[in-house]
Design a protein around this motif. Sequence first.
Motif, short mmCIF file in Angstrom:
data_model
loop_
_atom_site.label_atom_id
_atom_site.label_comp_id
_atom_site.label_asym_id
_atom_site.label_seq_id
_atom_site.Cartn_x
_atom_site.Cartn_y
_atom_site.Cartn_z
N ASN A 150 30.84 80.51 37.00
CA ASN A 150 30.44 79.28 37.69
C ASN A 150 29.97 79.57 39.11
OD1 ASN A 150 30.65 76.72 36.22
ND2 ASN A 150 32.77 77.32 35.86
N ALA A 161 26.33 80.73 38.96
CA ALA A 161 25.39 80.01 38.10
C ALA A 161 24.64 78.94 38.88
CB ALA A 161 26.14 79.37 36.93
N LEU A 171 26.03 79.79 31.45
CA LEU A 171 26.08 80.10 32.87
C LEU A 171 25.43 81.44 33.22
CD1 LEU A 171 29.74 78.96 33.60
CD2 LEU A 171 27.64 77.63 33.87
N ASN A 186 22.82 74.70 35.09
CA ASN A 186 23.62 75.36 34.05
C ASN A 186 25.08 74.93 34.13
OD1 ASN A 186 21.36 76.69 33.14
ND2 ASN A 186 21.80 78.58 34.28
N ILE A 187 25.60 74.78 35.34
CA ILE A 187 26.98 74.31 35.51
C ILE A 187 27.13 72.90 34.94
CG2 ILE A 187 28.73 73.65 37.20
CD1 ILE A 187 27.71 75.92 38.97
N HIS A 188 26.13 72.05 35.19
CA HIS A 188 26.16 70.68 34.68
C HIS A 188 26.19 70.68 33.14
CE1 HIS A 188 25.44 66.38 34.50
NE2 HIS A 188 24.40 66.60 33.71
N THR A 217 35.41 80.90 35.94
CA THR A 217 35.27 80.56 37.37
C THR A 217 34.29 81.49 38.06
OG1 THR A 217 37.55 79.73 37.42
CG2 THR A 217 36.52 80.27 39.53
N ALA A 219 30.40 79.76 28.12
CA ALA A 219 30.10 80.02 29.53
C ALA A 219 29.14 81.19 29.69
CB ALA A 219 31.41 80.29 30.29
N TYR A 235 27.28 73.06 31.18
CA TYR A 235 28.57 73.59 30.72
C TYR A 235 29.68 72.54 30.85
CZ TYR A 235 32.74 76.49 30.42
OH TYR A 235 33.96 76.99 30.07
N VAL A 236 29.67 71.80 31.94
CA VAL A 236 30.68 70.76 32.14
C VAL A 236 30.56 69.69 31.07
CG1 VAL A 236 31.41 68.90 33.68
CG2 VAL A 236 30.94 71.17 34.60
#
Length: 335
Positions: free
Chosen positions: A173, A176, A106, A180-182, A170, A102, A184-185
Amino acid sequence: MKTKFCLLALFLLLVFSLLANLFVGSMPVPAEQVFRLLAGGTDVDAGVRFVVLESRLPQVLTAACAGAALAMSGLMLQTFFGNALADPSILGVHSGASLGVAFVMLWMGGGVALTSDLALTGMLVVMLAAFAGAVAALLVLLVCSMWLHNRLLLLIVGIMMGYAASSVVTLLNFSASAQNIHSYVLWGMGDFSSVTFNRLPLLLVPLGLCMAGFLLAKPLNVLLLGERYAVNAGLNMQVFKWQVLLLTGGLSAVVTALCGPIAFVGLVVPHLTKWLFHTSDHRILLPACVLGGAFILTLAHGVCRMFPETLPINSVMPIVGIPVVGWVVFRRRLS
């Protein structure tokens, strides 16, 4: 005789699953050319050679090693903590790895600048960040184990570290970007594509740790009789605690760094092997978990590859894991 037959059956199922994965995917490959390639033949189509050797073979071998490592970790942790629902993620190692990734994905945008002209980006920095985060969580747990001599308290420390890491993720996130969130997911869904043919030697690390795990079969059997009996039998609990935490933490750290946080394998496979073999002898359960974990995860990987777009492994494992967890919980409630 039944034990040997079941172990042989698991081994044959694993071999079948490994071979079947070489034929499953969006690009069909002729079976004759695949077997010729595996036999060392040179007159094989270049496209088939690339698909099998550079993509499918490394992925399925990674899945097998990851399944074996997580299943062995789960069995050792369930025995050590005396908790049927313990698994590698409960130590906080998965959460530490997720926190490391993360920070890179992120907060740093997917790369780490070492100098003005040199930066680490891509899958390599993700793997390094995951491993660093997992090792950091393991070190915290080991330091705490020097003062906490109660196994239940160590379990609580691992759970608390997981909550703390999730809280920081969290917050990261929240600030971010959507891209970048996409990314990481997607990493958190589990993936075996990071290990290419040239990186296959990396799999020697979890394999070596699994071999070391077999040496703990006798102490784990002694611990089943109770901690007081184990101490009277000459088992040094402090040394044994470090051995278990280092082995299980190391296995979880390596697998999470290579493949992402894979759920349910370490929780489910030990219960399935205990039910199949009707024994609590770790001389049998440890090799059974290695074979069973490798088979379950390669089978799940094959199912993921049957779709036009390969599904993430964590989208399939709960289908197997949730019913087993429910069975364990209700069986204990009714007993």
